[in-house]
Motif scaffolding. Structure first.
Motif, PDB file in Angstrom:
ATOM      1  N   ASP A   1       0.969  -1.517   0.086  1.00 14.41           N
ATOM      2  CA  ASP A   1       0.135  -0.175   0.323  1.00 14.41           C
ATOM      3  C   ASP A   1       0.762   1.215   0.273  1.00 14.41           C
ATOM      4  O   ASP A   1       0.452   1.888   0.463  1.00 14.41           O
ATOM      5  N   HIS A   2       1.840   0.873  -0.527  1.00 15.09           N
ATOM      6  CA  HIS A   2       3.050   2.211  -0.894  1.00 15.09           C
ATOM      7  C   HIS A   2       2.255   3.764  -1.519  1.00 15.09           C
ATOM      8  O   HIS A   2       2.683   4.337  -1.381  1.00 15.09           O
ATOM      9  N   ALA A   3       1.351   3.326  -2.594  1.00 13.91           N
ATOM     10  CA  ALA A   3       0.258   4.585  -2.645  1.00 13.91           C
ATOM     11  C   ALA A   3      -0.307   5.109  -1.487  1.00 13.91           C
ATOM     12  O   ALA A   3      -0.827   6.769  -1.701  1.00 13.91           O
ATOM     13  N   ALA A   4      -0.366   4.718  -0.641  1.00 15.74           N
ATOM     14  CA  ALA A   4      -1.520   5.678   0.966  1.00 15.74           C
ATOM     15  C   ALA A   4      -0.213   6.149   1.383  1.00 15.74           C
ATOM     16  O   ALA A   4       0.029   6.953   1.949  1.00 15.74           O
ATOM     17  N   THR A   5       1.113   5.225   2.151  1.00 13.80           N
ATOM     18  CA  THR A   5       2.667   6.233   2.525  1.00 13.80           C
ATOM     19  C   THR A   5       3.588   4.769   2.201  1.00 13.80           C
ATOM     20  O   THR A   5       2.561   3.788   2.173  1.00 13.80           O
ATOM     21  N   THR A   6       4.384   5.847   2.259  1.00  9.03           N
ATOM     22  CA  THR A   6       5.673   4.818   1.835  1.00  9.03           C
ATOM     23  C   THR A   6       6.878   4.661   3.535  1.00  9.03           C
ATOM     24  O   THR A   6       6.786   5.443   4.055  1.00  9.03           O
ATOM     25  N   PRO A   7       7.120   3.386   4.159  1.00  9.01           N
ATOM     26  CA  PRO A   7       7.760   3.657   4.852  1.00  9.01           C
ATOM     27  C   PRO A   7       8.970   4.762   5.030  1.00  9.01           C
ATOM     28  O   PRO A   7       9.730   5.519   3.608  1.00  9.01           O
ATOM     29  N   MET A   8       9.242   5.440   5.860  1.00 13.13           N
ATOM     30  CA  MET A   8       9.901   6.560   6.055  1.00 13.13           C
ATOM     31  C   MET A   8      11.915   5.995   5.489  1.00 13.13           C
ATOM     32  O   MET A   8      12.064   5.283   6.164  1.00 13.13           O
ATOM     33  N   PHE A   9      12.857   6.364   4.486  1.00 14.15           N
ATOM     34  CA  PHE A   9      14.079   6.045   4.783  1.00 14.15           C
ATOM     35  C   PHE A   9      14.648   6.198   5.666  1.00 14.15           C
ATOM     36  O   PHE A   9      14.843   7.500   6.300  1.00 14.15           O
ATOM     37  N   ASP A  10      16.036   5.400   5.524  1.00 13.13           N
ATOM     38  CA  ASP A  10      16.693   6.003   7.191  1.00 13.13           C
ATOM     39  C   ASP A  10      17.097   7.051   7.196  1.00 13.13           C
ATOM     40  O   ASP A  10      17.439   7.879   7.913  1.00 13.13           O
ATOM     41  N   ILE A  11      17.548   7.052   5.777  1.00  7.15           N
ATOM     42  CA  ILE A  11      18.076   8.847   5.598  1.00  7.15           C
ATOM     43  C   ILE A  11      17.788  10.134   5.793  1.00  7.15           C
ATOM     44  O   ILE A  11      17.803  10.812   6.581  1.00  7.15           O
ATOM     45  N   ALA A  12      15.842  10.058   5.789  1.00  4.36           N
ATOM     46  CA  ALA A  12      15.597  10.795   5.880  1.00  4.36           C
ATOM     47  C   ALA A  12      15.028  11.024   7.912  1.00  4.36           C
ATOM     48  O   ALA A  12      15.092  11.896   8.467  1.00  4.36           O
ATOM     49  N   ILE A  13      15.329   9.293   9.000  1.00  7.42           N
ATOM     50  CA  ILE A  13      15.155   9.312   9.649  1.00  7.42           C
ATOM     51  C   ILE A  13      15.628   9.945  10.505  1.00  7.42           C
ATOM     52  O   ILE A  13      15.549  11.053  11.484  1.00  7.42           O
ATOM     53  N   ASP A  14      17.315   9.542   9.987  1.00 11.41           N
ATOM     54  CA  ASP A  14      18.851  10.115  10.653  1.00 11.41           C
ATOM     55  C   ASP A  14      18.577  12.054  10.635  1.00 11.41           C
ATOM     56  O   ASP A  14      18.595  12.551  11.286  1.00 11.41           O
ATOM     57  N   ALA A  15      18.203  12.133   8.996  1.00 15.72           N
ATOM     58  CA  ALA A  15      17.919  13.563   8.829  1.00 15.72           C
ATOM     59  C   ALA A  15      17.353  15.031   9.738  1.00 15.72           C
ATOM     60  O   ALA A  15      17.306  15.254  10.482  1.00 15.72           O
ATOM     61  N   MET A  16      15.538  14.378  10.352  1.00 16.93           N
ATOM     62  CA  MET A  16      14.871  14.712  10.999  1.00 16.93           C
ATOM     63  C   MET A  16      15.387  14.440  12.233  1.00 16.93           C
ATOM     64  O   MET A  16      14.967  15.086  12.971  1.00 16.93           O
TER      65      MET A  16
ATOM     66  N   GLY B   1       5.261  14.473   0.783  1.00 21.63           N
ATOM     67  CA  GLY B   1       6.822  14.213   1.966  1.00 21.63           C
ATOM     68  C   GLY B   1       6.925  12.410   2.036  1.00 21.63           C
ATOM     69  O   GLY B   1       7.616  11.653   1.886  1.00 21.63           O
ATOM     70  N   HIS B   2       5.225  12.004   2.257  1.00 17.26           N
ATOM     71  CA  HIS B   2       5.406  10.621   2.680  1.00 17.26           C
ATOM     72  C   HIS B   2       4.809   9.384   1.756  1.00 17.26           C
ATOM     73  O   HIS B   2       4.957   8.118   1.978  1.00 17.26           O
ATOM     74  N   LYS B   3       4.554  10.229   0.248  1.00 13.40           N
ATOM     75  CA  LYS B   3       5.086   9.266  -0.746  1.00 13.40           C
ATOM     76  C   LYS B   3       5.993   9.095  -1.528  1.00 13.40           C
ATOM     77  O   LYS B   3       6.707   8.447  -2.178  1.00 13.40           O
ATOM     78  N   VAL B   4       7.648   9.549  -0.825  1.00 13.32           N
ATOM     79  CA  VAL B   4       7.995   9.553  -1.737  1.00 13.32           C
ATOM     80  C   VAL B   4       9.427   9.136  -0.220  1.00 13.32           C
ATOM     81  O   VAL B   4      10.983   9.288  -0.278  1.00 13.32           O
ATOM     82  N   GLY B   5       9.155   8.920   0.449  1.00 11.26           N
ATOM     83  CA  GLY B   5      10.465   7.896   1.367  1.00 11.26           C
ATOM     84  C   GLY B   5      10.738   9.089   3.113  1.00 11.26           C
ATOM     85  O   GLY B   5      11.394   9.497   4.054  1.00 11.26           O
ATOM     86  N   GLY B   6       9.968  10.645   2.778  1.00 10.11           N
ATOM     87  CA  GLY B   6       9.944  11.602   3.564  1.00 10.11           C
ATOM     88  C   GLY B   6       8.779  10.985   4.679  1.00 10.11           C
ATOM     89  O   GLY B   6       8.022   9.957   5.200  1.00 10.11           O
ATOM     90  N   PRO B   7       9.218  12.238   5.917  1.00 10.69           N
ATOM     91  CA  PRO B   7       7.420  12.072   7.128  1.00 10.69           C
ATOM     92  C   PRO B   7       6.345  12.656   6.407  1.00 10.69           C
ATOM     93  O   PRO B   7       5.878  12.649   5.670  1.00 10.69           O
ATOM     94  N   LEU B   8       5.672  12.138   7.641  1.00 11.98           N
ATOM     95  CA  LEU B   8       4.066  12.472   7.160  1.00 11.98           C
ATOM     96  C   LEU B   8       3.895  14.111   7.698  1.00 11.98           C
ATOM     97  O   LEU B   8       4.746  14.674   8.926  1.00 11.98           O
TER      98      LEU B   8
END
Length: 380
Positions: free
Chosen positions: A6-21, A198-205
């Protein structure tokens, strides 16, 4: 085993995005403050703006951060309408409700006239209808909004042709599903406004952006501190902005891999269920979205049966989940009310594997048989 399709609904955050956040969350400073901490956070935001602008093909000054794609769509539709003295709005009949609903709100509250552009059976908009309508009513049209790709079927729309037909009429494009997955350039398309999330491309909600031409100033939905060109007031969400930029810059989406997974899944579905119909298959599509009709079933039942087998999929847009009604997208493509409620959307992402496809295909035949039986009982 649990399989997320169900990636069109939301994608898992990339690790690199989590680290940056996480790093940004630990920093102190309001980006609008003038002291050292504020300036440091502002620099992070502006660096992120540059990265996102590069990824979307626009000027950094054209990136206006919002709290979601929905907010960006509302700002664009309402803002462009209020910016004009014209009353006609053209949108495609397959738009997400984040475009449909503000357009209808303008009809009900601001005296707008809404014209929906029909689509062909493959889900692509009727350019002849658009051309004819623009030719006949060009002096009355405030804006045109057509999504870059559809969130339920993945069908990609001919936006460059839309802009060409529109001429001087402002064109907005909801590109939430397409961003980072297929070639996309705000400048090359010649758009007035475009929406990303953001949350469709590996970024946050909770973070989105309206890309708006630098020379265009629209009325604001939110008033306050005057941030974001005085179009979207509010303290900037620096951690989410930085995380989104990290996801965009990383370019981790593997379109060829995702398309291969989708194609393998569709081949397996048709091998086990020859009566299944893949909606929009004859048109250009996003790599990861597959919308399939299983005649004689009920989509809500199928979704729950798949969920019981630990496969996550959807009946369409996540925003309308739980609302039992036929898909307006599939009905616009010519499907009946019944068939529109017999369809599931499977959407794949970079984190999926061939074993995910194999597992989903292994449980699907039994799910369909149980769905057929349940629907037959329900009709008695």
């Amino acid at each position: 085993m649990s399989v997320y399709l169900d990636h069109a609904a939301t994608t898992p955050m990339f690790d690199i995005a989590i680290d940056a956040m996480n790093a940004s969350l630990r920093k102190l400073g309001n980006p609008s403050s003038l002291h050292a901490e504020g300036r440091s956070t502002r620099k992070d935001v502006e660096d992120a703006r540059e990265k996102i602008a590069k990824g979307v093909g626009c000027l950094s000054s054209e990136v206006i951060f919002t709290g979601s794609g929905t907010e960006a769509n509302n700002a664009a539709i309402k803002g462009l309408f209020w910016h004009s003295d014209k009353k006609v709005i053209l949108i495609s009949s397959i738009e997400h409700h984040a475009v449909l609903d503000p357009a209808h709100w303008l009809v009900e509250h601001e005296g707008a006239e809404l014209i929906e552009i029909p689509v062909e059976a493959d889900g692509v908009i009727d350019l002849a209808f658009l051309n004819k309508t623009v030719a006949e009513r060009v002096s009355e049209i405030a804006l045109i909004s057509v999504m870059h790709s559809n969130n339920e079927t993945g069908v990609i729309q001919p936006i460059a042709e839309v802009v060409k037909i529109a001429g001087d009429i402002p064109v907005h494009c909801d590109a939430v599903q397409s961003f980072t997955k297929v070639a996309l350039s705000f400048k090359d398309l010649g758009l007035f406004a475009m929406t990303i999330s953001g949350h469709k491309v590996g970024g946050p909600l909770g973070i989105g952006a309206l890309i708006l031409r630098r020379a265009v100033e629209i009325p604001a939905l939110l008033h306050g501190g005057g941030q974001e060109r005085d179009i979207r007031s509010g303290t900037l969400n620096a951690p989410s902005i930085v995380a989104l930029a990290a996801a965009v810059e990383a370019k981790l989406y593997d379109a060829s891999k995702v398309a291969e997974l989708r194609d393998s899944f569709e081949a397996g579905v048709l091998a086990s269920r020859p009566d299944a119909v893949i909606n929009g298959k004859s048109a250009p599509r996003l790599p990861g979205i597959s919308n399939i009709t299983f005649p004689g079933t009920q989509s809500d039942s199928l979704l729950l049966l798949m969920d019981s087998q630990k496969v996550s999929c959807s009946t369409g847009a996540a925003c309308t989940a739980g609302v039992h009604r036929p898909s307006h997208v599939l009905m616009a493509m010519g499907l009946t009310d019944v068939l529109s409620q017999s369809s599931l959307r499977f959407s794949f992402g970079t984190t999926n594997t061939a074993s995910d496809v194999a597992y989903a295909l292994s449980v699907l035949p039994d799910v369909i048989e149980r769905g057929l039986a349940a629907n037959a009982v329900g009709r008695k």
